[in-house]
Design a protein around this motif. Sequence first.
Motif, short mmCIF file in Angstrom:
data_model
loop_
_atom_site.label_atom_id
_atom_site.label_comp_id
_atom_site.label_asym_id
_atom_site.label_seq_id
_atom_site.Cartn_x
_atom_site.Cartn_y
_atom_site.Cartn_z
N PRO A 127 0.81 -1.23 0.00
CA PRO A 127 0.00 0.00 0.00
C PRO A 127 0.84 1.27 0.00
O PRO A 127 0.48 2.26 -0.64
N ALA A 128 1.97 1.26 0.71
CA ALA A 128 2.82 2.46 0.74
C ALA A 128 3.40 2.76 -0.63
O ALA A 128 3.40 3.92 -1.08
N LYS A 129 3.89 1.73 -1.34
CA LYS A 129 4.44 1.95 -2.67
C LYS A 129 3.35 2.35 -3.66
O LYS A 129 3.57 3.18 -4.54
N LEU A 130 2.14 1.79 -3.50
CA LEU A 130 1.04 2.18 -4.37
C LEU A 130 0.67 3.64 -4.15
O LEU A 130 0.40 4.37 -5.11
N ALA A 131 0.68 4.10 -2.88
CA ALA A 131 0.38 5.51 -2.61
C ALA A 131 1.42 6.42 -3.26
O ALA A 131 1.07 7.48 -3.81
N GLN A 132 2.69 6.02 -3.22
CA GLN A 132 3.74 6.82 -3.87
C GLN A 132 3.54 6.88 -5.38
O GLN A 132 3.71 7.93 -6.00
N ARG A 133 3.16 5.76 -5.99
CA ARG A 133 2.93 5.75 -7.44
C ARG A 133 1.75 6.62 -7.82
O ARG A 133 1.77 7.33 -8.84
N ILE A 134 0.70 6.60 -6.98
CA ILE A 134 -0.48 7.44 -7.27
C ILE A 134 -0.11 8.92 -7.17
O ILE A 134 -0.54 9.73 -8.01
N GLU A 135 0.68 9.28 -6.16
CA GLU A 135 1.09 10.68 -6.02
C GLU A 135 1.94 11.13 -7.20
O GLU A 135 1.77 12.25 -7.71
N ARG A 136 2.87 10.28 -7.64
CA ARG A 136 3.71 10.66 -8.78
C ARG A 136 2.90 10.74 -10.07
O ARG A 136 3.15 11.60 -10.91
N GLY A 137 1.92 9.85 -10.23
CA GLY A 137 1.16 9.82 -11.47
C GLY A 137 0.06 10.85 -11.58
O GLY A 137 -0.26 11.30 -12.68
#
Length: 214
Positions: free
Chosen positions: A102-112
């Motif tokens: 979930p933490a890595k997914l949140a980072q990907r969503i913020e970058r995208g």
Amino acid sequence: MAPNTVLVDPGDTQGKLHVPCLAQDAWPSSGPHLHEPQCPMRAGVYLRIQNHMAHVIGVSHTLPRYPPRPLLYLRLSLMNRILPDAPPLTFVLVRPQPGVSPAKLAQRIERGTGFKALTREKFIVSSLWWVFANSEDVGDMTAMLMLALLVGSGVSGILLGLFVLEHLHYYALFKALGAGDRALRSMVLIALLATWLSLRPVWKLVPADVLRTF
């Protein structure tokens, strides 16, 4: 749901969603009927929202919320007509695929997307801090606790001073028998510590009572 239909929810409130019991009192042509009998909101009534008519097709009863507030569920198209300048979304809930952090997914969503993305734990903490910062109830409760602490400390100080004055002749006797200033101060501090220990059961109840309000 049809385009102009809505669902309403009391949102853990009491007596907030009431409508006239009789149909002729709902939309009278002879002026407002303010003192007519009121009944709880029910399916089939019509609401006027920002000069738009909405048909209530049901009343839901979800989990209690804080702070209590009536809720209105409607289609996005109807909301855009009623409030054209309102932001379309507040937040979106997503679930990661198996094996995705979930933490890595949140980072990907913020970058995208450029929007803020939080994991479940961070979202809970952020929501709690938002309530603490924006709720008037929390501010009022904090003010009452601070006032109670101030008054209690003042009363305790006055009682301690009266206790020392009342037993001043005993301290003078101990002084005459050879007790030093340090011993006398220790006696006063021991009396203060005993008073604080006697109040510990009361202070243990405060956090539980405060958290129970949430």
